[in-house]
Design a protein around this motif. Structure first.
Motif, PDB file in Angstrom:
ATOM      1  N   ASN A 271       0.812  -1.213   0.000  1.00  0.00           N
ATOM      2  CA  ASN A 271       0.000   0.000   0.000  1.00  0.00           C
ATOM      3  C   ASN A 271       0.849   1.268   0.000  1.00  0.00           C
ATOM      4  O   ASN A 271       0.591   2.204   0.757  1.00  0.00           O
ATOM      5  CB  ASN A 271      -0.978   0.012   1.189  1.00  0.00           C
ATOM      6  N   TRP A 272       1.878   1.269  -0.844  1.00  0.00           N
ATOM      7  CA  TRP A 272       2.705   2.462  -0.969  1.00  0.00           C
ATOM      8  C   TRP A 272       1.887   3.587  -1.575  1.00  0.00           C
ATOM      9  O   TRP A 272       1.086   3.369  -2.492  1.00  0.00           O
ATOM     10  CB  TRP A 272       3.903   2.200  -1.869  1.00  0.00           C
ATOM     11  N   ASP A 273       2.110   4.801  -1.087  1.00  0.00           N
ATOM     12  CA  ASP A 273       1.470   5.953  -1.709  1.00  0.00           C
ATOM     13  C   ASP A 273       2.243   6.331  -2.974  1.00  0.00           C
ATOM     14  O   ASP A 273       3.271   5.730  -3.291  1.00  0.00           O
ATOM     15  CB  ASP A 273       1.394   7.130  -0.736  1.00  0.00           C
ATOM     16  N   ALA A 274       1.743   7.324  -3.686  1.00  0.00           N
ATOM     17  CA  ALA A 274       2.369   7.718  -4.950  1.00  0.00           C
ATOM     18  C   ALA A 274       3.796   8.220  -4.722  1.00  0.00           C
ATOM     19  O   ALA A 274       4.687   7.945  -5.525  1.00  0.00           O
ATOM     20  CB  ALA A 274       1.530   8.788  -5.637  1.00  0.00           C
ATOM     21  N   ARG A 275       4.026   8.926  -3.625  1.00  0.00           N
ATOM     22  CA  ARG A 275       5.357   9.479  -3.348  1.00  0.00           C
ATOM     23  C   ARG A 275       6.394   8.368  -3.185  1.00  0.00           C
ATOM     24  O   ARG A 275       7.480   8.428  -3.758  1.00  0.00           O
ATOM     25  CB  ARG A 275       5.303  10.338  -2.086  1.00  0.00           C
TER      26      ARG A 275
END
Length: 108
Positions: free
Chosen positions: A65-69
């Motif tokens: 669940n990595w964010d876009a950053r």
């Protein structure tokens, strides 16, 4: 070991970083100072690692669940010669915890 997606990401990431450094140091340097030209074979090896790293980075985005950053940082690290090493170091605790949580249970 490579059945665990996080372990696979870490191995490919370090392999990509090493292949990039070997390409830059040995491939470029040897082609300039001698008749040995390793740029093509080392370039192909690096390209395979790079493409694999992009694929497993996108897989890690969904698995962890990595964010876009974080995803952009992982992909940007692949473009910099020592980037994968710094990304792995910066995310070491998260990646090790994810490795443990995604590890298959030992058979009884």
């Amino acid at each position: 070991m490579l059945s665990n997606p996080v372990s696979r990401f870490r191995v490919i990431s370090i392999g990509e970083g090493c292949s990039f450094l070997v390409l830059l140091i040995f491939g470029s340097l040897l082609s300039r100072i001698s008749d040995i030209n390793l740029v093509m074979p080392l370039g192909i090896l690096h390209a395979v690692f790079f493409i694999a790293l992009v694929v497993v980075s996108l897989e890690m985005r969904t698995r962890l669940n990595w964010d876009a950053r974080t995803t952009v940082l992982a992909l940007l690290a692949a473009v910099l010669p020592t980037g994968p090493f710094f990304f792995d170091y910066a995310r070491r605790a998260e990646l090790r915890e994810a490795e443990r949580s995604l590890a298959p249970e030992p058979a009884a």
